[in-house]
Design a protein around this motif. Structure first.
Motif, PDB file in Angstrom:
ATOM      1  N   SER A   3       0.834  -1.213   0.000  1.00  9.87           N
ATOM      2  CA  SER A   3       0.000   0.000   0.000  1.00  9.87           C
ATOM      3  C   SER A   3       0.867   1.261   0.000  1.00  9.87           C
ATOM      4  CB  SER A   3      -0.922  -0.012   1.222  1.00  9.87           C
ATOM      5  OG  SER A   3      -0.171  -0.056   2.425  1.00  9.87           O
ATOM      6  N   VAL A   4       2.016   1.210   0.686  1.00 16.37           N
ATOM      7  CA  VAL A   4       2.883   2.392   0.708  1.00 16.37           C
ATOM      8  C   VAL A   4       3.547   2.586  -0.650  1.00 16.37           C
ATOM      9  CG1 VAL A   4       4.847   3.485   1.832  1.00 16.37           C
ATOM     10  CG2 VAL A   4       3.254   2.128   3.179  1.00 16.37           C
ATOM     11  N   ASP A   5       3.926   1.485  -1.327  1.00 12.72           N
ATOM     12  CA  ASP A   5       4.428   1.603  -2.699  1.00 12.72           C
ATOM     13  C   ASP A   5       3.398   2.301  -3.582  1.00 12.72           C
ATOM     14  OD1 ASP A   5       7.062   0.266  -2.978  1.00 12.72           O
ATOM     15  OD2 ASP A   5       5.983  -1.461  -2.208  1.00 12.72           O
ATOM     16  N   ILE A   6       2.146   1.899  -3.451  1.00  8.01           N
ATOM     17  CA  ILE A   6       1.087   2.496  -4.262  1.00  8.01           C
ATOM     18  C   ILE A   6       0.933   3.976  -3.938  1.00  8.01           C
ATOM     19  CG2 ILE A   6      -1.400   2.478  -4.699  1.00  8.01           C
ATOM     20  CD1 ILE A   6      -1.297  -0.579  -4.228  1.00  8.01           C
ATOM     21  N   GLN A   7       0.970   4.314  -2.636  1.00 11.06           N
ATOM     22  CA  GLN A   7       0.893   5.727  -2.244  1.00 11.06           C
ATOM     23  C   GLN A   7       2.023   6.530  -2.865  1.00 11.06           C
ATOM     24  OE1 GLN A   7       0.609   4.766   2.134  1.00 11.06           O
ATOM     25  NE2 GLN A   7      -0.619   6.626   2.109  1.00 11.06           N
ATOM     26  N   LEU A   8       3.236   5.976  -2.812  1.00  9.99           N
ATOM     27  CA  LEU A   8       4.389   6.700  -3.333  1.00  9.99           C
ATOM     28  C   LEU A   8       4.296   6.875  -4.846  1.00  9.99           C
ATOM     29  CD1 LEU A   8       7.131   8.015  -3.027  1.00  9.99           C
ATOM     30  CD2 LEU A   8       8.177   5.742  -3.018  1.00  9.99           C
ATOM     31  N   HIS A   9       3.958   5.800  -5.566  1.00 12.21           N
ATOM     32  CA  HIS A   9       3.840   5.903  -7.016  1.00 12.21           C
ATOM     33  C   HIS A   9       2.714   6.866  -7.415  1.00 12.21           C
ATOM     34  CE1 HIS A   9       6.900   3.076  -8.131  1.00 12.21           C
ATOM     35  NE2 HIS A   9       6.366   2.100  -7.415  1.00 12.21           N
ATOM     36  N   THR A  10       1.630   6.852  -6.668  1.00 10.65           N
ATOM     37  CA  THR A  10       0.529   7.776  -6.960  1.00 10.65           C
ATOM     38  C   THR A  10       0.967   9.216  -6.754  1.00 10.65           C
ATOM     39  OG1 THR A  10      -1.113   6.108  -6.325  1.00 10.65           O
ATOM     40  CG2 THR A  10      -1.830   8.411  -6.358  1.00 10.65           C
ATOM     41  N   ALA A  98       6.218   3.732   7.119  1.00  9.21           N
ATOM     42  CA  ALA A  98       5.570   2.483   6.724  1.00  9.21           C
ATOM     43  C   ALA A  98       5.697   1.429   7.818  1.00  9.21           C
ATOM     44  CB  ALA A  98       6.181   1.965   5.429  1.00  9.21           C
ATOM     45  N   LEU A  99       6.794   1.471   8.561  1.00  8.80           N
ATOM     46  CA  LEU A  99       7.019   0.505   9.633  1.00  8.80           C
ATOM     47  C   LEU A  99       6.447   0.966  10.961  1.00  8.80           C
ATOM     48  CD1 LEU A  99      10.717  -0.323   8.737  1.00  8.80           C
ATOM     49  CD2 LEU A  99       8.820  -1.954   8.647  1.00  8.80           C
ATOM     50  N   ASN A 125      -0.385  12.071   2.825  1.00 14.75           N
ATOM     51  CA  ASN A 125       0.101  10.749   3.209  1.00 14.75           C
ATOM     52  C   ASN A 125       0.683  10.757   4.619  1.00 14.75           C
ATOM     53  OD1 ASN A 125      -0.338   9.166   0.710  1.00 14.75           O
ATOM     54  ND2 ASN A 125       1.049  10.679  -0.188  1.00 14.75           N
ATOM     55  N   PHE A 126       1.745  11.551   4.822  1.00 14.40           N
ATOM     56  CA  PHE A 126       2.389  11.618   6.130  1.00 14.40           C
ATOM     57  C   PHE A 126       2.695  13.070   6.515  1.00 14.40           C
ATOM     58  CE2 PHE A 126       4.058   7.855   3.839  1.00 14.40           C
ATOM     59  CZ  PHE A 126       3.404   6.873   4.559  1.00 14.40           C
ATOM     60  N   PRO A 127       1.733  13.977   6.485  1.00 11.85           N
ATOM     61  CA  PRO A 127       2.066  15.379   6.743  1.00 11.85           C
ATOM     62  C   PRO A 127       2.063  15.772   8.213  1.00 11.85           C
ATOM     63  CG  PRO A 127      -0.228  15.198   6.145  1.00 11.85           C
ATOM     64  CD  PRO A 127       0.338  13.796   6.096  1.00 11.85           C
ATOM     65  N   HIS A 128       1.501  14.928   9.076  1.00 11.51           N
ATOM     66  CA  HIS A 128       1.182  15.383  10.420  1.00 11.51           C
ATOM     67  C   HIS A 128       2.368  15.396  11.368  1.00 11.51           C
ATOM     68  CE1 HIS A 128       0.825  11.033  10.266  1.00 11.51           C
ATOM     69  NE2 HIS A 128       1.017  10.990  11.573  1.00 11.51           N
ATOM     70  N   ASN A 129       3.405  14.590  11.131  1.00  4.08           N
ATOM     71  CA  ASN A 129       4.482  14.495  12.106  1.00  4.08           C
ATOM     72  C   ASN A 129       5.870  14.573  11.467  1.00  4.08           C
ATOM     73  OD1 ASN A 129       4.335  12.063  10.827  1.00  4.08           O
ATOM     74  ND2 ASN A 129       4.196  10.812  12.673  1.00  4.08           N
ATOM     75  N   TRP A 130       5.978  15.272  10.336  1.00  7.92           N
ATOM     76  CA  TRP A 130       7.253  15.468   9.678  1.00  7.92           C
ATOM     77  C   TRP A 130       7.658  16.935   9.769  1.00  7.92           C
ATOM     78  CZ3 TRP A 130       7.498  12.442   4.404  1.00  7.92           C
ATOM     79  CH2 TRP A 130       7.306  11.069   4.658  1.00  7.92           C
TER      80      TRP A 130
END
Length: 314
Positions: A3-10, A98-99, A125-130
């Motif tokens: 699913s993370v691969d798909i998120q990244l490619h998207t 992802a982990l 995708n991951f905006p909340h804690n970066w």
């Protein structure tokens, strides 16, 4: 494809929408030459502008993500904080998230174009804690100790003294350090040099080595298989729908470590009725293990891949 691969490619597909392929190809050729020849950042700046960042991210980020994910998968203690040094467009942050979805990450990168694209890719995708920090890793320091420092595909861009300085600073700032380099003989040598420095600073090698002694082989590396998108194949003139990213890595920690008895350091051989495993052992020696079909361990050996611990835990 995960699913993370798909998120990244998207996310990558959205980022390059409308950008002419021939422009990406031109920049990719320059970046590929720099990557293959391992030019230091002082003499050959990498990501100079948005087009450079896009070309790099489309072709290199999925492979870098997979290699970092494989290395991070060997970390036994879940981190709550991560600093990614020289993070580019965020591949190590994607791998850590992802982990460990709750990990709080700071990405230190000196190229503004890479940071802008990294933020764009992470959005939704991951905006909340970066947190992104515009800074050169050569003068980076940490005011506090963090659980995890990742240094992915960075040492190959630094001079020998700068590498030593960065490892020294990281060793004083983190509980666990994960270093990933290209899976070349020179990448292996750089990783070994970093490994020695980390041991000198009192850290324990947790992976891939099952021991703390000298490396028994001339060239230790691993491979992560990743799917190729149609755009990826077009830009790289590829025909296969996958590629293998060769990488070398080291995980060092101040936490209690439980090294595996042995690790598979080459692609397993599977001739008829047996499995042949080349392993590095806890004694510091490299040896070959032959598991016949009559053995109780045969089924586990058939499932074992390059880079796995051996014997497999039940």
């Amino acid at each position: 494809m995960s699913s993370v691969d798909i998120q990244l490619h998207t996310a990558l597909a959205r980022a390059v929408a409308g950008v002419p392929h021939h422009e990406l190809r031109g920049r990719l050729a320059q970046l590929s030459h720099r990557y293959r020849t391992e030019q230091v950042a002082d003499t050959a700046p990498g990501i100079r502008d948005t087009l450079d960042a896009l070309a790099y991210a489309v072709v290199r980020m999925p492979a870098t993500f997979r290699a970092l994910h494989a290395a991070l998968s060997t970390v036994e203690h879940q981190p709550t904080t991560q600093v990614d040094l020289g993070g580019g467009t965020g591949a190590a942050a994607w791998a850590a998230a992802a982990l460990w979805p709750s990990v709080t990450t700071e990405i230190v990168e000196r190229q503004p174009a890479a940071i802008r694209l990294g933020r764009q890719l992470a959005a939704g995708n991951f905006p909340h804690n970066w947190r992104w920090t515009t800074r050169d890793v050569r003068d980076w320091t940490s005011p506090t100790t963090v659980d995890l420092i990742t240094i992915g595909y960075v040492l190959n861009e630094l001079t020998e003294q700068t590498r030593r300085d960065l490892i020294h600073t990281a060793a004083e700032s983190a509980t666990t350090i994960v270093i990933v380099e290209p899976g070349t003989p020179s990448g292996h040598r750089r990783t070994l040099a970093a490994r020695e420095l980390l041991i000198e600073h009192g850290l324990t090698i947790a992976a891939p080595c099952p021991h703390q002694g000298p490396c028994p082989v001339d060239w230790c590396h691993f491979a992560a298989r990743l799917p190729r998108t149609e755009l990826h194949r077009v830009l790289k003139d590829g025909t296969r729908n996958y590629e293998d990213e060769k990488f070398t890595y080291v995980v060092a920690t101040r936490c209690p470590a439980r090294p595996t008895p042995a690790r598979v350091i080459a692609r397993p051989g599977r001739p008829k009725n047996r499995v042949v495993l080349d392993v590095c052992t806890s004694t510091g020696a490299a040896q070959q293990v032959v598991v016949p079909k009559s053995s109780d361990a045969y089924r586990a050996a058939r499932r074992t891949n390059w880079g796995d611990a051996w014997p497999q835990s039940s």
